[in-house]
Design an enzyme around this catalytic site. Structure first.
Site, PDB file in Angstrom:
ATOM      1  N   LYS A  33     -60.902   5.084   7.150  1.00  0.00           N
ATOM      2  CA  LYS A  33     -61.030   3.694   7.476  1.00  0.00           C
ATOM      3  C   LYS A  33     -62.144   3.549   8.514  1.00  0.00           C
ATOM      4  O   LYS A  33     -62.913   2.423   8.384  1.00  0.00           O
ATOM      5  CB  LYS A  33     -59.841   2.873   8.119  1.00  0.00           C
ATOM      6  CG  LYS A  33     -59.645   1.547   8.121  1.00  0.00           C
ATOM      7  CD  LYS A  33     -58.489   1.359   9.024  1.00  0.00           C
ATOM      8  CE  LYS A  33     -57.057   1.127   7.839  1.00  0.00           C
ATOM      9  NZ  LYS A  33     -55.890   0.898   8.877  1.00  0.00           N
ATOM     10  N   GLU A 144     -51.111 -12.407  18.968  1.00  0.00           N
ATOM     11  CA  GLU A 144     -52.132 -12.776  18.021  1.00  0.00           C
ATOM     12  C   GLU A 144     -51.590 -13.489  16.850  1.00  0.00           C
ATOM     13  O   GLU A 144     -50.516 -13.294  16.465  1.00  0.00           O
ATOM     14  CB  GLU A 144     -53.003 -11.345  17.368  1.00  0.00           C
ATOM     15  CG  GLU A 144     -53.838 -12.001  16.351  1.00  0.00           C
ATOM     16  CD  GLU A 144     -54.971 -12.571  17.053  1.00  0.00           C
ATOM     17  OE1 GLU A 144     -55.557 -12.365  18.162  1.00  0.00           O
ATOM     18  OE2 GLU A 144     -55.388 -13.628  16.545  1.00  0.00           O
ATOM     19  N   CYS A 260     -46.272 -10.033   7.366  1.00  0.00           N
ATOM     20  CA  CYS A 260     -45.685 -10.480   9.014  1.00  0.00           C
ATOM     21  C   CYS A 260     -44.421 -11.218   8.830  1.00  0.00           C
ATOM     22  O   CYS A 260     -43.262 -10.814   9.412  1.00  0.00           O
ATOM     23  CB  CYS A 260     -46.916 -11.530   9.722  1.00  0.00           C
ATOM     24  SG  CYS A 260     -48.254 -10.309   9.945  1.00  0.00           S
TER      25      CYS A 260
HETATM   26  C1  UDX Z   1     -48.544 -15.653   9.517  1.00  0.00           C
HETATM   27  C2  UDX Z   1     -48.648 -16.679  10.287  1.00  0.00           C
HETATM   28  O1  UDX Z   1     -48.986 -17.903   9.838  1.00  0.00           O
HETATM   29  C3  UDX Z   1     -49.509 -16.140  11.602  1.00  0.00           C
HETATM   30  O2  UDX Z   1     -49.649 -16.926  12.721  1.00  0.00           O
HETATM   31  C4  UDX Z   1     -49.161 -14.791  12.091  1.00  0.00           C
HETATM   32  O3  UDX Z   1     -49.915 -14.409  12.993  1.00  0.00           O
HETATM   33  C5  UDX Z   1     -48.752 -13.915  10.883  1.00  0.00           C
HETATM   34  O4  UDX Z   1     -48.084 -14.374   9.989  1.00  0.00           O
HETATM   35  P1  UDX Z   1     -49.946 -14.771   7.369  1.00  0.00           P
HETATM   36  O5  UDX Z   1     -49.001 -13.833   6.962  1.00  0.00           O
HETATM   37  O6  UDX Z   1     -51.387 -14.452   7.170  1.00  0.00           O
HETATM   38  O7  UDX Z   1     -49.789 -15.423   8.581  1.00  0.00           O
HETATM   39  O8  UDX Z   1     -49.727 -15.908   6.172  1.00  0.00           O
HETATM   40  P2  UDX Z   1     -49.425 -17.659   6.227  1.00  0.00           P
HETATM   41  O9  UDX Z   1     -50.498 -18.361   5.890  1.00  0.00           O
HETATM   42  O10 UDX Z   1     -48.796 -17.975   7.437  1.00  0.00           O
HETATM   43  O11 UDX Z   1     -48.511 -17.364   4.833  1.00  0.00           O
HETATM   44  C6  UDX Z   1     -47.407 -16.799   4.813  1.00  0.00           C
HETATM   45  C7  UDX Z   1     -46.606 -16.837   3.436  1.00  0.00           C
HETATM   46  O12 UDX Z   1     -45.703 -18.109   3.483  1.00  0.00           O
HETATM   47  C8  UDX Z   1     -47.376 -16.600   2.172  1.00  0.00           C
HETATM   48  O13 UDX Z   1     -46.855 -16.019   1.589  1.00  0.00           O
HETATM   49  C9  UDX Z   1     -47.387 -18.423   1.945  1.00  0.00           C
HETATM   50  O14 UDX Z   1     -47.755 -18.366   0.353  1.00  0.00           O
HETATM   51  C10 UDX Z   1     -46.028 -18.708   2.311  1.00  0.00           C
HETATM   52  N1  UDX Z   1     -46.210 -20.322   2.585  1.00  0.00           N
HETATM   53  C11 UDX Z   1     -46.966 -20.805   3.474  1.00  0.00           C
HETATM   54  C12 UDX Z   1     -45.256 -20.953   1.636  1.00  0.00           C
HETATM   55  O15 UDX Z   1     -44.686 -20.541   0.501  1.00  0.00           O
HETATM   56  N2  UDX Z   1     -45.179 -22.437   1.865  1.00  0.00           N
HETATM   57  C13 UDX Z   1     -46.123 -22.940   2.564  1.00  0.00           C
HETATM   58  O16 UDX Z   1     -45.885 -24.234   3.074  1.00  0.00           O
HETATM   59  C14 UDX Z   1     -46.898 -22.248   3.671  1.00  0.00           C
END
Ligand code: UDX
Length: 434
Positions: A33, A144, A260
């Site tokens: 990496k 973060e 996450c």
């Molecule tokens: C998330 C948090 O948003 C972020 O602040 C943290 O640091 C890490 O975890 P991320 O995992 O990148 O970020 O994804 P995010 O955009 O939050 O979406 C998470 C999941 O929820 C995705 O599978 C998305 O499809 C789903 N989702 C999101 C829904 O099903 N409905 C929604 O309305 C929004």
């Protein structure tokens, strides 16, 4: 600065910090990496990251190494290693945090600041602080909140910065160092919240628990809407206009996944149990259960739409990543739906603009097509499970209709114009929609 751990979080953080003028060394135990990053290539799909890497390397401000000794001399050390779920349990696995911390210890100098960014159970920072005795270094916690797919944007223009520190002179000094490190973001008025260590750790877990709860809330409403003959998308629009509620994270569908939210809510609940307050977050078990039920529901809708017979039927699955603008398939609801349909004997063909290689490595039993139209060809049903623009915006029902065998579409993300698809002769099925 050093950034220890160059995954989705650390690689972006290192490149972003170099882009605002710092001298940054990214450290990771994974030599492959590191070689990729040092060649100016992002080891995963993340918009704008490659450009930042190339610029940072060319400027001489950004470098990478797999030797922790190269972190010596940096004044601020960001700890950005992963905290996955422990095998066989729900708690966070802190072995990478501990290993990185211990490896860094001999290289610290008096006055150094360690800023923990990894998502950890509350109490971790206090435990690590005890190991710093005699080094003259100070630990702060700086969670973060970046979203994959928006990581560069979220890192350079965060909506808030949180720094947890001990309330002594060294803690205050360390907070000042971080305030300066974030420079322009702080000067432009980004809220900069100073807390104790425990609160800073909790903020991250609480934020993810809230977002997961919001998504599962609307998915629970989708279950009710299905039974009552109502439409959850219209319901969400109507709720969202209430500024106390807001429309974001009220997207009903196959639910949340990724590296996450799922593991963070489990780790949060596991830590609450350890603290004797499990009942306070008992609802997170429901949040998790609602979320997983949506995957079952999507599969059931496909099975019903095909008249109960999926064995040998060809199903085009549009999407594999857990969300658009990412190649991340960790706990991806999209792939889970594909795997379950395959388990029922369907001839599943998965397509995705970025995640096919990751998906094929993890699930070689599925069929894959790099070209969207190849996936659609001769399909008896189409399932959209990741709302990439290529499917949500760019795929016309007429074009798709000319490729498939059966005009059945299951919209696992409620992202299509149902009326347009129906007008083109498709049997459209949303999630929690009429
Ligand atoms: C998330 C948090 O948003 C972020 O602040 C943290 O640091 C890490 O975890 P991320 O995992 O990148 O970020 O994804 P995010 O955009 O939050 O979406 C998470 C999941 O929820 C995705 O599978 C998305 O499809 C789903 N989702 C999101 C829904 O099903 N409905 C929604 O309305 C929004």
């Amino acid at each position: 600065m050093s950034v220890i751990g160059c995954g989705y979080l650390g690689a972006v953080h290192a490149a972003a910090m170099a882009s605002i003028g710092h001298d940054v060394i990214g450290i990771d135990v994974d030599a492959e990496k590191i070689a990729t990053l040092a060649s100016g290539t992002a080891p995963f799909f993340e918009p704008q990251l490659s450009e930042l890497l190339v610029d940072g390397l060319a400027s001489g401000r950004l470098s990478f190494s797999s030797r922790m000794a190269d972190a010596a001399g940096a004044h601020v050390h960001f700890l950005a290693v992963g905290t996955p779920q422990v095998p066989g349990g729900h708690a966070a696995d802190l072995r990478y945090v501990d290993q990185a911390f211990d490896a860094l210890l001999p290289h610290l100098r008096a006055g150094d600041v360690i800023a923990g960014k990894s998502t950890v159970p509350v109490g971790t920072a206090a435990r690590l602080t005890t190991r710093l005795v005699g080094t003259g270094a100070t630990l702060v916690w700086n969670p973060e909140f970046l979203r994959e797919g928006w990581a560069v944007h979220d890192t350079l223009t965060p909506d808030r910065l949180v720094v947890g520190a001990e309330a002594d002179a060294a803690g205050e000094q360390a907070v000042t160092v971080l305030r300066e490190a974030y420079g322009a973001a702080v000067e432009s008025g980004t809220p900069f919240l100073v807390t104790d260590l425990a609160t800073a750790e909790l903020v991250k877990g609480a934020a993810n628990a809230f977002l997961a709860t919001k998504i599962s809330f609307i998915n629970a409403m989708a279950e009710i809407a299905e039974a009552a003959g109502a439409d959850v998308a219209l319901l969400a629009d109507a709720l969202g206009h209430d500024t106390r509620i807001g429309r974001r994270y009220l997207g009903a569908g196959i639910g949340f996944g990724g590296g996450c939210l799922p593991k963070d809510i489990r780790a949060f609940a596991a830590r609450a149990e350890e603290l004797g307050r499990g009942e306070a977050v008992g609802f997170l078990r429901e949040v998790d259960a609602i979320n997983l039920r949506r995957r079952d529901r999507a599969v059931q809708i496909v099975v019903d739409a095909l008249g109960g017979l999926v064995f040998g039927r060809r199903i085009a699955v549009l999407g594999a990543a857990f969300k658009p603008f990412s190649d991340d398939i960790r706990d991806s609801p999209a792939l889970d739906v594909a795997v379950r349909l395959r388990g029922l004997g369907a001839d599943v063909v998965v397509t995705d603009p970025a995640a096919i290689d990751n998906a094929a490595a993890a699930h070689p039993q599925l069929g894959y097509a790099r070209d969207r139209d190849d996936a659609l060809r001769e399909a008896d049903a189409v399932v959209i499970v990741t709302e990439w623009d290529e499917y949500r915006r760019d795929l016309s029902p007429e074009r798709a209709g000319g490729l498939v065998r059966g005009r059945i579409i299951v919209d696992g993300r409620n992202c299509l114009d149902a009326a347009a698809w129906r007008a083109a002769g498709w049997q459209y099925h949303g999630m929690g929609r009429r």
